[in-house]
Scaffold this active site. Structure first.
Site, PDB file in Angstrom:
ATOM      1  N   LYS A  31       0.836  -1.215   0.000  1.00 24.00           N
ATOM      2  CA  LYS A  31       0.000   0.000   0.000  1.00 24.00           C
ATOM      3  C   LYS A  31       0.863   1.254   0.000  1.00 24.00           C
ATOM      4  O   LYS A  31       0.625   2.191  -0.763  1.00 24.00           O
ATOM      5  CB  LYS A  31      -0.897  -0.007   1.247  1.00 24.00           C
ATOM      6  N   ASN A  32       1.862   1.262   0.890  1.00 23.41           N
ATOM      7  CA  ASN A  32       2.615   2.499   1.071  1.00 23.41           C
ATOM      8  C   ASN A  32       3.615   2.756  -0.043  1.00 23.41           C
ATOM      9  O   ASN A  32       4.316   3.770  -0.030  1.00 23.41           O
ATOM     10  CB  ASN A  32       3.275   2.526   2.450  1.00 23.41           C
ATOM     11  N   ARG A 108      -4.051   9.425   4.097  1.00 22.18           N
ATOM     12  CA  ARG A 108      -2.822  10.165   4.345  1.00 22.18           C
ATOM     13  C   ARG A 108      -2.065  10.432   3.043  1.00 22.18           C
ATOM     14  O   ARG A 108      -1.456  11.485   2.855  1.00 22.18           O
ATOM     15  CB  ARG A 108      -1.938   9.326   5.297  1.00 22.18           C
ATOM     16  N   ASP A 132      -5.113   7.285   9.271  1.00 22.43           N
ATOM     17  CA  ASP A 132      -5.313   6.773  10.623  1.00 22.43           C
ATOM     18  C   ASP A 132      -5.050   7.860  11.660  1.00 22.43           C
ATOM     19  O   ASP A 132      -4.166   8.696  11.489  1.00 22.43           O
ATOM     20  CB  ASP A 132      -4.358   5.606  10.882  1.00 22.43           C
ATOM     21  N   ASP A 322       4.476   0.283  11.904  1.00 17.18           N
ATOM     22  CA  ASP A 322       3.324  -0.449  11.356  1.00 17.18           C
ATOM     23  C   ASP A 322       3.302  -1.922  11.779  1.00 17.18           C
ATOM     24  O   ASP A 322       2.266  -2.571  11.711  1.00 17.18           O
ATOM     25  CB  ASP A 322       3.298  -0.348   9.825  1.00 17.18           C
TER      26      ASP A 322
HETATM   27  N1  EPU Z   1       6.101  14.233  11.117  1.00 15.20           N
HETATM   28  C1  EPU Z   1       6.183  15.546  11.491  1.00 15.20           C
HETATM   29  N2  EPU Z   1       6.200  16.507  10.510  1.00 15.20           N
HETATM   30  C2  EPU Z   1       6.133  16.183   9.189  1.00 15.20           C
HETATM   31  C3  EPU Z   1       6.057  14.833   8.805  1.00 15.20           C
HETATM   32  C4  EPU Z   1       6.038  13.865   9.800  1.00 15.20           C
HETATM   33  O1  EPU Z   1       6.234  15.860  12.672  1.00 15.20           O
HETATM   34  O2  EPU Z   1       6.160  17.096   8.349  1.00 15.20           O
HETATM   35  C5  EPU Z   1       6.070  13.177  12.157  1.00 15.20           C
HETATM   36  C6  EPU Z   1       4.709  12.486  12.163  1.00 15.20           C
HETATM   37  O3  EPU Z   1       3.764  13.190  12.918  1.00 15.20           O
HETATM   38  C7  EPU Z   1       5.034  11.134  12.754  1.00 15.20           C
HETATM   39  C8  EPU Z   1       6.446  10.856  12.220  1.00 15.20           C
HETATM   40  O4  EPU Z   1       6.961  12.138  11.831  1.00 15.20           O
HETATM   41  O5  EPU Z   1       5.091  11.222  14.147  1.00 15.20           O
HETATM   42  C9  EPU Z   1       6.478   9.892  11.060  1.00 15.20           C
HETATM   43  O6  EPU Z   1       5.774  10.421   9.954  1.00 15.20           O
HETATM   44  P1  EPU Z   1       6.124  10.075   8.444  1.00 15.20           P
HETATM   45  O7  EPU Z   1       6.028  11.331   7.675  1.00 15.20           O
HETATM   46  O8  EPU Z   1       7.389   9.288   8.379  1.00 15.20           O
HETATM   47  O9  EPU Z   1       4.926   9.103   8.070  1.00 15.20           O
HETATM   48  P2  EPU Z   1       3.823   9.259   6.942  1.00 15.20           P
HETATM   49  O10 EPU Z   1       4.461   9.522   5.630  1.00 15.20           O
HETATM   50  O11 EPU Z   1       2.740  10.147   7.389  1.00 15.20           O
HETATM   51  C10 EPU Z   1       3.938   6.731   6.319  1.00 15.20           C
HETATM   52  C11 EPU Z   1       2.956   5.603   6.201  1.00 15.20           C
HETATM   53  C12 EPU Z   1       2.504   5.145   7.579  1.00 15.20           C
HETATM   54  C13 EPU Z   1       3.719   4.750   8.396  1.00 15.20           C
HETATM   55  C14 EPU Z   1       4.731   5.910   8.435  1.00 15.20           C
HETATM   56  C15 EPU Z   1       6.007   5.574   9.154  1.00 15.20           C
HETATM   57  C16 EPU Z   1       1.876   6.078   4.119  1.00 15.20           C
HETATM   58  C17 EPU Z   1       0.639   6.461   3.393  1.00 15.20           C
HETATM   59  N3  EPU Z   1       1.805   6.037   5.432  1.00 15.20           N
HETATM   60  O12 EPU Z   1       3.222   7.796   6.938  1.00 15.20           O
HETATM   61  O13 EPU Z   1       1.718   3.982   7.346  1.00 15.20           O
HETATM   62  O14 EPU Z   1       3.312   4.430   9.707  1.00 15.20           O
HETATM   63  O15 EPU Z   1       5.058   6.311   7.096  1.00 15.20           O
HETATM   64  O16 EPU Z   1       6.630   4.474   8.577  1.00 15.20           O
HETATM   65  O17 EPU Z   1       2.906   5.788   3.509  1.00 15.20           O
HETATM   66  C18 EPU Z   1       0.000   2.418   7.674  1.00 15.20           C
HETATM   67  O18 EPU Z   1       0.292   1.956   6.566  1.00 15.20           O
HETATM   68  O19 EPU Z   1      -0.786   1.836   8.458  1.00 15.20           O
HETATM   69  C19 EPU Z   1       0.596   3.686   8.077  1.00 15.20           C
HETATM   70  C20 EPU Z   1       0.123   4.435   9.055  1.00 15.20           C
END
Ligand code: EPU
Length: 437
Positions: A31-32, A108, A132, A322
């Site tokens: 998915k990601n 997201r 989420d 995850d």
């Molecule tokens: N964060 C910030 N500022 C930002 C960006 C992120 O503070 O500008 C913080 C977030 O709040 C969080 C941490 O950094 O505490 C990690 O965020 P990240 O940006 O790495 O995650 P994401 O891109 O929002 C993706 C996956 C998530 C997965 C995370 C970490 C997708 C669509 N989602 O989220 O997947 O948990 O990376 O590996 O790619 C899932 O698949 O169930 C899922 C939640």
């Protein structure tokens, strides 16, 4: 055309105690990864084909979102011998960089439209991303990175409006290796003027997958898979559409490993990529699991009883957040006490009450979960609070005596391709029940 998932919001997954599990499960694409590969098709005109695409709800929502900005997307079942589905994406060049609120708000990955749309069209109007609920999920690093390249944003509680002339390559240093921020700056930088260096870039395999697709399209990216990405921008008109196979889903792979770990037996997790799961497999091995790894997948054998270990979530190559609900579920029946520390999302322990309803002994202290293994879980009626936690409840329910009913399965549908069929094929007693309407 969407092939549709034939699901309804009221569906319930019903599981009975199962095991030992046996047989083979074939894991589809991640998915990601696929959601970002779909967004990458905004960068260049022409027809793309994505293969090994998981049949999940988030792909349906992302396709609707991308259709709303102008891409044509059709989904078709994969030919015999392949997993998942094929996505055909046609970019005619007629793109409107305004993403409808009601779609962007649902996932997201909607934020992944910002980089390519700003980079190519110089404007974006989009709702703040949904997804989420793990507590606050800011996007400050995304915006700061793009601002360093010349973009200007107005943000409100509703969304973001961004503008720029052609973006200019810059040095972008992240405070934290954010997956989404890395992807957004990357997808803007590939069509910016000059060289962008992303330091402290996220290194997840799904980002490498995106880089590999972008490179096939003609983008110039060095340092793939490392914490420093160097991107030399090119004109969008020089890019080509491509055919690309989505990388295997490492979290779905771990889900079937967790299932056999809790239910006993030996299963083959075909297409699982052990190289992408290194730290997680090490922790699973510490818990007593035995793995036989080859180029085509992982054969996983459960011990008589899992052994407790301590686990901390970290950005890749650490143990991904995850995986954590699966790990907590496994530890809930393991021998001993395990401490699980969450370092990414402070709010990601909401499923613990549901595991407690099955008899798990878990205490939360700040961002730590102290899991005291019990000998038996007992079936109960629970609710999936998010994608991964929902899957963990399914797995825990398979190990619990009696019947477990999991509600709100639409969360699981967002990220799991036919978890019911795949676990059934391994011998699990599991079905999806649609309430009478
Ligand atoms: N964060 C910030 N500022 C930002 C960006 C992120 O503070 O500008 C913080 C977030 O709040 C969080 C941490 O950094 O505490 C990690 O965020 P990240 O940006 O790495 O995650 P994401 O891109 O929002 C993706 C996956 C998530 C997965 C995370 C970490 C997708 C669509 N989602 O989220 O997947 O948990 O990376 O590996 O790619 C899932 O698949 O169930 C899922 C939640």
């Amino acid at each position: 055309m969407s092939i549709g998932l034939n699901q309804r919001e009221g569906d319930v997954i019903v599981v009975a105690q199962s095991g030992p599990l046996a047989g083979e499960v074939v894991v589809p694409g991640a998915k990601n990864s696929v959601l970002k590969l779909m967004a990458a098709a905004l960068l260049a005109d022409g027809r793309y084909t994505l293969t090994n695409v998981p049949v999940i709800e988030d792909v349906v929502i992302m396709a609707d979102l991308l259709r709303a900005v102008g891409l044509e997307i059709t989904m078709s079942p994969a030919p015999a011998g392949e997993t998942g589905q094929h996505l055909s994406i046609y970019n005619s060049g007629a793109i409107t960089p305004v993403a409808p609120f009601e779609l962007a708000d649902r996932i997201r990955a909607s934020v992944n439209l910002v980089g390519p749309l700003l980079g190519r069209f110089g404007t974006i109007d989009i709702a703040l991303p949904g997804g989420d609920d793990f507590g606050g999920r800011p996007i400050d690093m995304h915006l700061r990175g793009l601002e360093a390249m010349g973009a200007e944003f107005e943000t409100s509680s509703e969304g973001i409006v961004g503008r720029c002339a052609r973006l200019v390559g810059a040095e972008v240093v992240f405070d934290f290796p954010s997956v989404g921020a890395t992807e957004n700056v990357l997808m803007a930088a590939v069509v910016a003027d000059g060289v962008t260096t992303i330091r402290n870039a996220a290194r997840e395999p799904e980002i490498a997958d995106l880089c590999n697709m972008l490179r096939k399209m003609g983008c110039r990216i060095d340092g793939i898979g490392t914490a420093t990405l160097t991107i030399t921008g090119v004109a969008p008109s020089s890019l080509q559409p491509v055919t690309h196979e989505v990388v295997t889903d490492r979290v779905q792979s771990a889900t079937y490993i967790a299932a056999v770990g809790m239910c006993g037996g030996t299963i083959r997790v075909a297409r699982a990529n052990a190289q992408h799961m290194g730290m997680m497999l090490t922790r699973f091995t510490d818990m007593g699991m035995i793995f036989d790894i080859d180029d085509e997948g992982i054969t996983a054998t459960a011990p008589d009883r899992l052994i407790s270990v301590d686990v901390s979530t970290l950005p890749y190559p650490g143990v991904a957040t995850d995986y954590k609900p699966l790990v907590v579920a496994m530890l809930s029946m393991a021998h001993g006490v395990g401490i699980v520390t969450e370092n990414l999302y402070p709010g990601r322990f909401r499923y613990v009450d549901e595991l407690r309803a099955l008899g798990a002994n878990i205490e939360i202290d700040g961002h730590h979960a102290v899991v005291r293994g019990v000998e038996h879980l007992t079936g109960a009626t629970v609710v999936a609070p998010d994608i991964r936690a929902g899957a963990a409840l399914v797995v825990a329910g398979l190990a619990a005596s009696g019947i477990t009913e999991i509600g709100d399965v639409f969360h699981i549908d967002r990220g799991y391709d036919d978890i019911v069929g795949r676990l059934s094929a391994l011998g699990a007693s599991i079905s999806r029940v649609r309430p009478e309407s």
